[in-house]
Design a protein around this motif. Structure first.
Motif, mmCIF file in Angstrom:
data_model
loop_
_atom_site.group_PDB
_atom_site.id
_atom_site.type_symbol
_atom_site.label_atom_id
_atom_site.label_comp_id
_atom_site.label_asym_id
_atom_site.label_seq_id
_atom_site.Cartn_x
_atom_site.Cartn_y
_atom_site.Cartn_z
ATOM 1 N N ASP A 99 0.805 -1.223 0.000
ATOM 2 C CA ASP A 99 0.000 0.000 0.000
ATOM 3 C C ASP A 99 0.835 1.269 0.000
ATOM 4 O O ASP A 99 0.363 2.319 -0.447
ATOM 5 N N ILE A 100 2.079 1.203 0.480
ATOM 6 C CA ILE A 100 2.966 2.366 0.327
ATOM 7 C C ILE A 100 3.112 2.664 -1.165
ATOM 8 O O ILE A 100 2.952 3.809 -1.616
ATOM 9 N N ALA A 101 3.403 1.621 -1.946
ATOM 10 C CA ALA A 101 3.592 1.794 -3.387
ATOM 11 C C ALA A 101 2.274 2.061 -4.096
ATOM 12 O O ALA A 101 2.169 2.975 -4.923
ATOM 13 N N PHE A 102 1.235 1.283 -3.750
ATOM 14 C CA PHE A 102 -0.022 1.337 -4.503
ATOM 15 C C PHE A 102 -0.744 2.663 -4.322
ATOM 16 O O PHE A 102 -1.213 3.263 -5.291
ATOM 17 N N TYR A 103 -0.829 3.149 -3.079
ATOM 18 C CA TYR A 103 -1.573 4.391 -2.836
ATOM 19 C C TYR A 103 -0.801 5.625 -3.263
ATOM 20 O O TYR A 103 -1.390 6.616 -3.679
ATOM 21 N N ALA A 145 -2.744 -2.584 8.735
ATOM 22 C CA ALA A 145 -1.330 -2.376 8.403
ATOM 23 C C ALA A 145 -1.206 -1.821 6.984
ATOM 24 O O ALA A 145 -0.375 -0.939 6.718
ATOM 25 N N GLY A 146 -2.076 -2.308 6.089
ATOM 26 C CA GLY A 146 -2.087 -1.783 4.725
ATOM 27 C C GLY A 146 -2.433 -0.304 4.686
ATOM 28 O O GLY A 146 -1.795 0.483 3.979
ATOM 29 N N LYS A 147 -3.429 0.092 5.478
ATOM 30 C CA LYS A 147 -3.832 1.509 5.474
ATOM 31 C C LYS A 147 -2.761 2.387 6.117
ATOM 32 O O LYS A 147 -2.600 3.552 5.759
ATOM 33 N N ALA A 148 -2.015 1.823 7.070
ATOM 34 C CA ALA A 148 -0.862 2.559 7.613
ATOM 35 C C ALA A 148 0.154 2.788 6.496
ATOM 36 O O ALA A 148 0.744 3.873 6.386
ATOM 37 N N ALA A 194 -0.641 3.040 3.382
ATOM 38 C CA ALA A 194 -1.243 4.050 2.501
ATOM 39 C C ALA A 194 -0.944 5.462 3.005
ATOM 40 O O ALA A 194 -0.665 6.372 2.203
ATOM 41 N N ILE A 195 -0.978 5.641 4.330
ATOM 42 C CA ILE A 195 -0.656 6.955 4.908
ATOM 43 C C ILE A 195 0.803 7.312 4.629
ATOM 44 O O ILE A 195 1.117 8.430 4.205
ATOM 45 N N VAL A 196 1.694 6.345 4.855
ATOM 46 C CA VAL A 196 3.119 6.572 4.583
ATOM 47 C C VAL A 196 3.335 6.898 3.105
ATOM 48 O O VAL A 196 4.061 7.832 2.757
ATOM 49 N N GLY A 197 2.676 6.122 2.233
ATOM 50 C CA GLY A 197 2.822 6.346 0.797
ATOM 51 C C GLY A 197 2.308 7.705 0.368
ATOM 52 O O GLY A 197 2.958 8.420 -0.401
ATOM 53 N N ALA A 198 1.118 8.083 0.883
ATOM 54 C CA ALA A 198 0.505 9.350 0.488
ATOM 55 C C ALA A 198 1.349 10.545 0.933
ATOM 56 O O ALA A 198 1.725 11.391 0.128
ATOM 57 N N PHE A 199 1.651 10.596 2.234
ATOM 58 C CA PHE A 199 2.403 11.743 2.744
ATOM 59 C C PHE A 199 3.868 11.681 2.326
ATOM 60 O O PHE A 199 4.458 12.704 1.975
ATOM 61 N N GLY A 200 4.429 10.492 2.365
ATOM 62 C CA GLY A 200 5.844 10.355 1.995
ATOM 63 C C GLY A 200 6.102 10.756 0.568
ATOM 64 O O GLY A 200 7.030 11.530 0.271
ATOM 65 N N PHE A 201 5.271 10.259 -0.345
ATOM 66 C CA PHE A 201 5.456 10.572 -1.767
ATOM 67 C C PHE A 201 5.168 12.041 -2.041
ATOM 68 O O PHE A 201 5.810 12.666 -2.877
ATOM 69 N N LEU A 202 4.190 12.608 -1.319
ATOM 70 C CA LEU A 202 3.842 14.022 -1.486
ATOM 71 C C LEU A 202 5.055 14.918 -1.255
ATOM 72 O O LEU A 202 5.305 15.867 -2.002
#
Length: 443
Positions: free
Chosen positions: A215-219, A354-357, A359-367
Protein backbone atom coordinates in the motif's frame (compact mmCIF):
# COMPACT_ATOMS: atom_id res chain seq x y z
CA UNK A 1 -21.32 -10.07 17.54
CA UNK A 2 -21.08 -12.25 14.43
CA UNK A 3 -20.25 -11.63 10.79
CA UNK A 4 -23.79 -10.86 9.60
CA UNK A 5 -24.71 -8.30 12.27
CA UNK A 6 -21.52 -6.26 11.92
CA UNK A 7 -21.75 -6.54 8.11
CA UNK A 8 -25.08 -4.68 8.27
CA UNK A 9 -23.74 -2.08 10.71
CA UNK A 10 -20.68 -1.30 8.58
CA UNK A 11 -22.89 -0.84 5.50
CA UNK A 12 -25.22 1.60 7.30
CA UNK A 13 -22.16 3.51 8.53
CA UNK A 14 -20.73 3.72 4.99
CA UNK A 15 -24.00 4.91 3.43
CA UNK A 16 -24.67 7.56 6.10
CA UNK A 17 -21.04 8.77 6.04
CA UNK A 18 -21.00 9.03 2.22
CA UNK A 19 -24.15 11.17 2.24
CA UNK A 20 -22.88 13.24 5.18
CA UNK A 21 -19.53 13.81 3.41
CA UNK A 22 -21.37 15.47 0.54
CA UNK A 23 -23.32 17.62 3.01
CA UNK A 24 -20.19 18.83 4.85
CA UNK A 25 -20.95 22.23 6.29
CA UNK A 26 -19.09 25.23 7.69
CA UNK A 27 -18.95 29.00 7.48
CA UNK A 28 -15.39 28.91 6.13
CA UNK A 29 -13.28 26.69 3.85
CA UNK A 30 -11.42 25.32 6.88
CA UNK A 31 -14.74 24.54 8.59
CA UNK A 32 -15.98 22.57 5.58
CA UNK A 33 -12.71 20.60 5.38
CA UNK A 34 -12.82 19.83 9.13
CA UNK A 35 -16.42 18.55 8.82
CA UNK A 36 -15.49 16.56 5.70
CA UNK A 37 -12.54 14.95 7.52
CA UNK A 38 -14.87 13.96 10.38
CA UNK A 39 -17.32 12.19 8.09
CA UNK A 40 -14.55 10.62 5.97
CA UNK A 41 -13.06 9.18 9.17
CA UNK A 42 -16.34 7.37 9.91
CA UNK A 43 -16.60 6.25 6.30
CA UNK A 44 -13.11 4.76 6.69
CA UNK A 45 -14.22 3.13 9.94
CA UNK A 46 -17.07 1.42 8.05
CA UNK A 47 -14.87 0.35 5.16
CA UNK A 48 -12.29 -0.90 7.66
CA UNK A 49 -14.92 -3.31 9.00
CA UNK A 50 -16.25 -4.24 5.57
CA UNK A 51 -12.84 -5.41 4.25
CA UNK A 52 -12.27 -8.31 6.67
CA UNK A 53 -15.96 -9.24 6.80
CA UNK A 54 -16.39 -9.48 3.01
CA UNK A 55 -13.31 -11.71 2.72
CA UNK A 56 -14.14 -13.83 5.77
CA UNK A 57 -17.79 -14.42 4.84
CA UNK A 58 -16.83 -15.46 1.30
CA UNK A 59 -14.04 -17.75 2.52
CA UNK A 60 -16.40 -19.48 4.97
CA UNK A 61 -19.08 -20.09 2.34
CA UNK A 62 -16.84 -21.20 -0.55
CA UNK A 63 -15.44 -24.69 -1.19
CA UNK A 64 -11.70 -25.28 -1.19
CA UNK A 65 -11.32 -25.77 -4.97
CA UNK A 66 -12.77 -22.40 -5.97
CA UNK A 67 -12.40 -20.43 -2.73
CA UNK A 68 -9.56 -18.24 -4.03
CA UNK A 69 -11.53 -17.22 -7.13
CA UNK A 70 -14.63 -16.40 -5.07
CA UNK A 71 -12.77 -14.20 -2.55
CA UNK A 72 -10.76 -12.55 -5.34
CA UNK A 73 -14.00 -11.89 -7.26
CA UNK A 74 -15.41 -10.05 -4.22
CA UNK A 75 -12.29 -7.87 -4.20
CA UNK A 76 -12.26 -7.52 -8.02
CA UNK A 77 -15.58 -5.68 -7.85
CA UNK A 78 -13.51 -2.84 -6.38
CA UNK A 79 -12.11 -2.44 -9.92
CA UNK A 80 -15.60 -1.74 -11.26
CA UNK A 81 -16.10 0.63 -8.34
CA UNK A 82 -12.94 2.55 -9.31
CA UNK A 83 -14.13 2.61 -12.93
CA UNK A 84 -17.62 3.69 -11.86
CA UNK A 85 -16.19 6.46 -9.67
CA UNK A 86 -14.12 7.74 -12.59
CA UNK A 87 -17.14 7.71 -14.93
CA UNK A 88 -19.29 9.59 -12.38
CA UNK A 89 -16.48 12.14 -12.03
CA UNK A 90 -16.31 12.53 -15.83
CA UNK A 91 -20.07 13.01 -16.25
CA UNK A 92 -20.48 15.47 -13.37
CA UNK A 93 -17.39 17.55 -14.24
CA UNK A 94 -18.25 17.61 -17.97
CA UNK A 95 -21.81 18.77 -17.21
CA UNK A 96 -20.66 21.57 -14.88
CA UNK A 97 -17.79 22.58 -17.20
CA UNK A 98 -20.29 22.93 -20.05
CA UNK A 99 -22.87 24.81 -17.96
CA UNK A 100 -20.51 27.22 -16.17
CA UNK A 101 -17.78 28.65 -18.37
CA UNK A 102 -14.68 29.85 -16.53
CA UNK A 103 -11.28 31.21 -17.61
CA UNK A 104 -8.04 29.29 -17.06
CA UNK A 105 -6.18 29.82 -13.77
CA UNK A 106 -3.37 31.67 -15.56
CA UNK A 107 -5.90 34.15 -16.99
CA UNK A 108 -7.92 34.85 -13.83
CA UNK A 109 -7.05 32.79 -10.76
CA UNK A 110 -10.11 33.78 -8.70
CA UNK A 111 -12.65 33.36 -11.50
CA UNK A 112 -11.21 29.97 -12.61
CA UNK A 113 -13.14 28.27 -9.79
CA UNK A 114 -16.82 29.13 -10.22
CA UNK A 115 -19.02 29.04 -7.05
CA UNK A 116 -21.01 26.13 -8.52
CA UNK A 117 -17.83 23.99 -8.47
CA UNK A 118 -18.62 23.37 -4.79
CA UNK A 119 -21.40 21.02 -5.91
CA UNK A 120 -19.12 18.85 -8.06
CA UNK A 121 -17.20 17.09 -5.28
CA UNK A 122 -20.34 16.89 -3.13
CA UNK A 123 -22.33 15.06 -5.83
CA UNK A 124 -19.45 12.68 -6.57
CA UNK A 125 -19.00 11.76 -2.87
CA UNK A 126 -22.73 11.30 -2.25
CA UNK A 127 -23.21 9.13 -5.34
CA UNK A 128 -21.12 6.41 -3.67
CA UNK A 129 -23.95 5.82 -1.17
CA UNK A 130 -26.34 4.60 -3.90
CA UNK A 131 -24.71 1.25 -4.91
CA UNK A 132 -23.85 0.57 -1.25
CA UNK A 133 -27.46 1.12 -0.09
CA UNK A 134 -28.74 -1.22 -2.82
CA UNK A 135 -26.89 -4.17 -1.22
CA UNK A 136 -28.48 -3.80 2.24
CA UNK A 137 -31.49 -6.04 1.57
CA UNK A 138 -29.33 -8.95 0.37
CA UNK A 139 -26.90 -8.60 3.26
CA UNK A 140 -29.74 -8.91 5.72
CA UNK A 141 -31.21 -11.94 3.91
CA UNK A 142 -27.87 -13.77 4.10
CA UNK A 143 -27.58 -16.27 7.00
CA UNK A 144 -24.66 -16.18 9.45
CA UNK A 145 -21.76 -18.36 8.25
CA UNK A 146 -21.87 -21.93 9.54
CA UNK A 147 -18.28 -21.79 10.77
CA UNK A 148 -19.01 -18.80 13.03
CA UNK A 149 -22.29 -20.27 14.30
CA UNK A 150 -20.77 -23.70 14.99
CA UNK A 151 -17.18 -22.99 16.05
CA UNK A 152 -17.52 -19.57 17.71
CA UNK A 153 -21.17 -19.32 18.84
CA UNK A 154 -21.20 -23.14 19.43
CA UNK A 155 -24.70 -23.62 17.94
CA UNK A 156 -24.33 -26.69 15.74
CA UNK A 157 -28.08 -27.15 15.08
CA UNK A 158 -28.47 -23.54 13.94
CA UNK A 159 -25.40 -23.88 11.68
CA UNK A 160 -26.83 -27.01 10.06
CA UNK A 161 -30.24 -25.34 9.59
CA UNK A 162 -28.66 -22.24 7.99
CA UNK A 163 -26.54 -24.31 5.60
CA UNK A 164 -29.52 -26.53 4.73
CA UNK A 165 -31.26 -23.39 3.40
CA UNK A 166 -28.15 -22.26 1.48
CA UNK A 167 -27.47 -25.69 -0.09
CA UNK A 168 -31.17 -26.60 -0.43
CA UNK A 169 -30.55 -29.99 1.16
CA UNK A 170 -30.91 -31.60 4.60
CA UNK A 171 -27.83 -31.57 6.84
CA UNK A 172 -27.52 -33.34 10.15
CA UNK A 173 -25.95 -31.41 13.03
CA UNK A 174 -23.07 -33.29 14.66
CA UNK A 175 -23.42 -31.34 17.88
CA UNK A 176 -21.16 -33.42 20.12
CA UNK A 177 -18.33 -33.24 17.62
CA UNK A 178 -18.71 -29.47 17.17
CA UNK A 179 -18.62 -28.90 20.96
CA UNK A 180 -15.56 -31.15 21.26
CA UNK A 181 -13.69 -29.25 18.53
CA UNK A 182 -14.77 -25.81 19.76
CA UNK A 183 -13.76 -26.51 23.38
CA UNK A 184 -10.51 -28.32 22.57
CA UNK A 185 -7.60 -26.48 24.24
CA UNK A 186 -5.67 -26.45 20.97
CA UNK A 187 -8.60 -24.57 19.35
CA UNK A 188 -9.22 -22.03 22.12
CA UNK A 189 -5.99 -20.01 22.27
CA UNK A 190 -6.27 -16.23 22.08
CA UNK A 191 -4.71 -13.64 19.80
CA UNK A 192 -2.06 -12.66 22.37
CA UNK A 193 -1.17 -16.19 23.47
CA UNK A 194 2.09 -18.08 22.99
CA UNK A 195 0.19 -20.75 21.07
CA UNK A 196 -1.00 -18.19 18.52
CA UNK A 197 2.53 -16.78 18.24
CA UNK A 198 3.91 -20.28 17.65
CA UNK A 199 1.26 -21.32 15.12
CA UNK A 200 0.44 -18.09 13.30
CA UNK A 201 2.91 -15.42 14.43
CA UNK A 202 5.00 -15.56 11.23
CA UNK A 203 1.83 -15.80 9.14
CA UNK A 204 0.47 -12.58 10.69
CA UNK A 205 3.85 -10.90 10.23
CA UNK A 206 3.79 -11.96 6.59
CA UNK A 207 0.24 -10.72 5.87
CA UNK A 208 0.74 -7.39 7.69
CA UNK A 209 4.16 -6.52 6.22
CA UNK A 210 3.26 -7.44 2.63
CA UNK A 211 0.02 -5.44 2.79
CA UNK A 212 1.87 -2.52 4.44
CA UNK A 213 4.61 -2.46 1.79
CA UNK A 214 2.17 -2.93 -1.09
CA UNK A 215 0.00 0.00 0.00
CA UNK A 216 2.97 2.37 0.33
CA UNK A 217 3.59 1.79 -3.39
CA UNK A 218 -0.02 1.34 -4.50
CA UNK A 219 -1.57 4.39 -2.84
CA UNK A 220 1.30 6.71 -3.69
CA UNK A 221 0.78 5.68 -7.32
CA UNK A 222 -2.99 6.13 -7.08
CA UNK A 223 -3.06 9.45 -5.28
CA UNK A 224 -0.36 11.07 -7.37
CA UNK A 225 -1.21 9.83 -10.83
CA UNK A 226 -2.12 13.41 -11.73
CA UNK A 227 1.31 14.70 -10.67
CA UNK A 228 3.12 12.02 -12.69
CA UNK A 229 0.89 12.56 -15.73
CA UNK A 230 1.47 16.33 -15.46
CA UNK A 231 5.26 15.78 -15.15
CA UNK A 232 5.33 13.83 -18.44
CA UNK A 233 2.87 16.20 -20.14
CA UNK A 234 -0.07 13.77 -20.44
CA UNK A 235 -2.26 16.21 -18.49
CA UNK A 236 -1.86 19.96 -19.24
CA UNK A 237 -0.32 22.20 -16.59
CA UNK A 238 -2.88 23.09 -13.92
CA UNK A 239 -2.51 26.82 -14.63
CA UNK A 240 -3.74 26.30 -18.22
CA UNK A 241 -7.17 24.99 -17.06
CA UNK A 242 -10.04 26.07 -14.87
CA UNK A 243 -10.81 24.02 -11.75
CA UNK A 244 -13.69 21.92 -13.15
CA UNK A 245 -11.88 21.17 -16.41
CA UNK A 246 -8.89 19.96 -14.37
CA UNK A 247 -11.20 17.52 -12.53
CA UNK A 248 -12.41 16.26 -15.94
CA UNK A 249 -8.86 15.76 -17.28
CA UNK A 250 -7.66 13.91 -14.15
CA UNK A 251 -10.82 11.73 -14.03
CA UNK A 252 -10.33 10.85 -17.72
CA UNK A 253 -6.70 9.80 -17.19
CA UNK A 254 -7.51 7.74 -14.08
CA UNK A 255 -10.51 6.08 -15.76
CA UNK A 256 -8.33 5.04 -18.71
CA UNK A 257 -5.76 3.53 -16.33
CA UNK A 258 -8.56 1.67 -14.49
CA UNK A 259 -10.09 0.40 -17.75
CA UNK A 260 -6.83 -0.73 -19.35
CA UNK A 261 -4.89 -2.10 -16.37
CA UNK A 262 -6.64 -2.08 -12.98
CA UNK A 263 -9.83 -3.99 -13.92
CA UNK A 264 -8.09 -6.58 -16.18
CA UNK A 265 -5.49 -7.19 -13.45
CA UNK A 266 -8.16 -8.05 -10.87
CA UNK A 267 -9.91 -10.51 -13.19
CA UNK A 268 -6.67 -12.20 -14.25
CA UNK A 269 -6.27 -12.99 -10.55
CA UNK A 270 -9.82 -14.36 -10.33
CA UNK A 271 -9.20 -16.61 -13.34
CA UNK A 272 -5.80 -17.94 -12.26
CA UNK A 273 -5.57 -17.85 -8.45
CA UNK A 274 -6.80 -21.42 -7.97
CA UNK A 275 -4.48 -22.65 -10.75
CA UNK A 276 -1.25 -20.74 -10.00
CA UNK A 277 -1.80 -20.34 -6.26
CA UNK A 278 -1.71 -17.27 -4.01
CA UNK A 279 2.02 -17.41 -3.29
CA UNK A 280 3.08 -17.51 -6.97
CA UNK A 281 0.77 -14.64 -7.97
CA UNK A 282 1.88 -12.43 -5.07
CA UNK A 283 5.58 -13.09 -5.68
CA UNK A 284 5.17 -12.50 -9.42
CA UNK A 285 3.21 -9.28 -8.84
CA UNK A 286 5.82 -7.78 -6.50
CA UNK A 287 8.60 -8.85 -8.90
CA UNK A 288 7.09 -7.14 -11.93
CA UNK A 289 6.12 -4.04 -9.92
CA UNK A 290 9.79 -3.81 -8.89
CA UNK A 291 10.98 -4.28 -12.49
CA UNK A 292 8.61 -1.69 -13.96
CA UNK A 293 9.32 0.87 -11.23
CA UNK A 294 13.05 0.66 -11.94
CA UNK A 295 12.37 0.67 -15.71
CA UNK A 296 10.47 3.96 -15.26
CA UNK A 297 12.88 5.51 -12.76
CA UNK A 298 16.37 4.80 -14.10
CA UNK A 299 15.83 6.30 -17.60
CA UNK A 300 13.29 8.84 -16.23
CA UNK A 301 14.51 11.72 -18.41
CA UNK A 302 13.97 9.54 -21.50
CA UNK A 303 10.29 9.06 -20.57
CA UNK A 304 9.71 12.81 -20.05
CA UNK A 305 10.59 13.55 -23.69
CA UNK A 306 7.47 14.11 -25.79
CA UNK A 307 7.92 11.18 -28.25
CA UNK A 308 8.23 8.72 -25.33
CA UNK A 309 5.33 9.83 -23.15
CA UNK A 310 2.89 7.19 -24.38
CA UNK A 311 5.53 4.56 -23.55
CA UNK A 312 5.70 5.94 -20.00
CA UNK A 313 1.91 5.66 -19.61
CA UNK A 314 1.99 2.05 -20.88
CA UNK A 315 4.78 1.11 -18.44
CA UNK A 316 3.02 2.91 -15.59
CA UNK A 317 -0.22 1.05 -16.43
CA UNK A 318 1.64 -2.26 -16.30
CA UNK A 319 2.67 -1.57 -12.68
CA UNK A 320 -1.05 -1.24 -11.86
CA UNK A 321 -1.86 -4.38 -13.82
CA UNK A 322 0.69 -6.45 -11.85
CA UNK A 323 -0.35 -4.84 -8.57
CA UNK A 324 -3.87 -6.17 -9.14
CA UNK A 325 -2.78 -9.40 -10.83
CA UNK A 326 -0.58 -9.76 -7.77
CA UNK A 327 -0.38 -8.56 -4.17
CA UNK A 328 -3.30 -6.12 -4.16
CA UNK A 329 -5.65 -9.08 -4.64
CA UNK A 330 -3.74 -11.81 -2.78
CA UNK A 331 -3.16 -9.73 0.37
CA UNK A 332 -6.98 -9.54 0.61
CA UNK A 333 -7.49 -13.28 -0.01
CA UNK A 334 -4.86 -15.00 2.15
CA UNK A 335 -5.68 -13.55 5.63
CA UNK A 336 -9.26 -14.80 5.20
CA UNK A 337 -7.99 -18.38 4.81
CA UNK A 338 -5.03 -19.10 7.09
CA UNK A 339 -6.28 -18.03 10.56
CA UNK A 340 -8.70 -19.86 12.92
CA UNK A 341 -12.45 -19.10 12.63
CA UNK A 342 -12.67 -17.15 15.91
CA UNK A 343 -9.68 -14.94 14.94
CA UNK A 344 -10.13 -14.90 11.15
CA UNK A 345 -11.81 -11.53 10.66
CA UNK A 346 -9.70 -9.99 13.47
CA UNK A 347 -6.41 -11.04 11.84
CA UNK A 348 -7.70 -9.91 8.45
CA UNK A 349 -8.62 -6.56 10.00
CA UNK A 350 -5.13 -6.22 11.54
CA UNK A 351 -3.56 -7.00 8.14
CA UNK A 352 -5.82 -4.49 6.37
CA UNK A 353 -5.05 -1.86 9.04
CA UNK A 354 -1.33 -2.38 8.40
CA UNK A 355 -2.09 -1.78 4.72
CA UNK A 356 -3.83 1.51 5.47
CA UNK A 357 -0.86 2.56 7.61
CA UNK A 358 1.22 1.92 4.47
CA UNK A 359 -1.24 4.05 2.50
CA UNK A 360 -0.66 6.96 4.91
CA UNK A 361 3.12 6.57 4.58
CA UNK A 362 2.82 6.35 0.80
CA UNK A 363 0.50 9.35 0.49
CA UNK A 364 2.40 11.74 2.74
CA UNK A 365 5.84 10.35 1.99
CA UNK A 366 5.46 10.57 -1.77
CA UNK A 367 3.84 14.02 -1.49
CA UNK A 368 7.01 15.38 0.10
CA UNK A 369 9.57 13.13 -1.59
CA UNK A 370 8.33 13.78 -5.14
CA UNK A 371 8.87 17.54 -4.84
CA UNK A 372 11.55 18.94 -7.12
CA UNK A 373 15.10 19.31 -5.79
CA UNK A 374 14.95 22.90 -7.07
CA UNK A 375 13.28 25.11 -4.38
CA UNK A 376 11.86 27.35 -7.13
CA UNK A 377 9.92 24.41 -8.67
CA UNK A 378 8.29 22.91 -5.55
CA UNK A 379 4.55 23.19 -4.85
CA UNK A 380 3.56 26.10 -2.61
CA UNK A 381 4.36 25.43 1.03
CA UNK A 382 6.54 22.35 0.44
CA UNK A 383 10.28 21.98 1.00
CA UNK A 384 12.47 20.56 -1.80
CA UNK A 385 12.26 16.76 -2.14
CA UNK A 386 14.21 14.11 -4.01
CA UNK A 387 12.16 14.40 -7.22
CA UNK A 388 9.89 11.95 -9.05
CA UNK A 389 12.78 9.83 -10.38
CA UNK A 390 14.27 8.97 -6.98
CA UNK A 391 10.79 8.57 -5.49
CA UNK A 392 10.07 5.88 -8.10
CA UNK A 393 13.38 4.18 -7.23
CA UNK A 394 12.29 4.16 -3.55
CA UNK A 395 9.00 2.54 -4.52
CA UNK A 396 10.91 -0.09 -6.50
CA UNK A 397 12.97 -0.93 -3.40
CA UNK A 398 9.78 -1.14 -1.29
CA UNK A 399 8.26 -3.59 -3.81
CA UNK A 400 11.44 -5.67 -3.62
CA UNK A 401 11.06 -5.97 0.16
CA UNK A 402 7.44 -6.96 -0.42
CA UNK A 403 8.76 -9.86 -2.48
CA UNK A 404 11.02 -10.95 0.39
CA UNK A 405 8.26 -10.81 3.06
CA UNK A 406 5.98 -12.85 0.77
CA UNK A 407 8.20 -15.81 1.73
CA UNK A 408 6.51 -15.75 5.18
CA UNK A 409 3.03 -16.27 3.69
CA UNK A 410 1.91 -19.92 3.30
CA UNK A 411 0.22 -21.31 0.19
CA UNK A 412 -3.48 -22.02 0.86
CA UNK A 413 -4.53 -23.30 -2.58
CA UNK A 414 -6.61 -26.49 -2.56
CA UNK A 415 -6.76 -26.85 1.25
CA UNK A 416 -9.85 -26.63 3.45
CA UNK A 417 -9.93 -23.89 6.09
CA UNK A 418 -9.70 -26.57 8.79
CA UNK A 419 -6.59 -28.06 7.19
CA UNK A 420 -4.96 -24.63 7.12
CA UNK A 421 -5.80 -23.74 10.72
CA UNK A 422 -5.69 -27.20 12.34
CA UNK A 423 -9.13 -26.64 13.91
CA UNK A 424 -10.49 -30.02 12.84
CA UNK A 425 -8.40 -32.68 14.55
CA UNK A 426 -10.44 -35.68 13.41
CA UNK A 427 -8.68 -37.48 10.57
CA UNK A 428 -11.88 -39.15 9.35
CA UNK A 429 -13.57 -35.77 9.03
CA UNK A 430 -10.50 -34.44 7.22
CA UNK A 431 -10.68 -37.30 4.70
CA UNK A 432 -14.37 -36.62 4.21
CA UNK A 433 -13.68 -32.96 3.51
CA UNK A 434 -11.02 -33.93 0.96
CA UNK A 435 -13.41 -36.40 -0.73
CA UNK A 436 -16.19 -33.80 -0.95
CA UNK A 437 -14.65 -30.41 -1.82
CA UNK A 438 -18.06 -28.76 -2.12
CA UNK A 439 -18.80 -29.35 1.56
CA UNK A 440 -19.14 -26.01 3.37
CA UNK A 441 -20.18 -27.02 6.88
CA UNK A 442 -17.26 -26.93 9.36
CA UNK A 443 -17.01 -30.66 10.07
Amino acid sequence: MGRKKVYGLTLILMVVSSIASGLSFGSSAKGVIATLCFFRFWLGFGIGGDYPLSATIMSEYANKKTRGAFIAAVFAMQGFGILGGGIVGLIVSAAFDHAYKAPAYSVDAAASTVPQADYVWRIILMFGAIPAALTYYWRMKMPETARFTALVAKKAKQAAADMSKVLNMDLEAEEDKVIKIATDRTNSFGLFSREFLKRHGLHLLGTTTTWFLLDIAFYSQNLFQKDIFSAIGWIPKAASMNAIHEVYKIARAQTLIALCSTVPGYWFTVALIDIMGRFAIQLMGFFFMTVFMFALAIPYHHWTLEPNRIGFVIMYSLTFFFANFGPNATTFVVPAEIFPARLRSTCHGISAAAGKAGAIVGAFGFLYAAQSTDPAKTDAGYPPGIGVRYSLIMLGVINFFGMLFTLLVPESKGKSLEELTGENGDENDEKQIQMDPSRTVPI
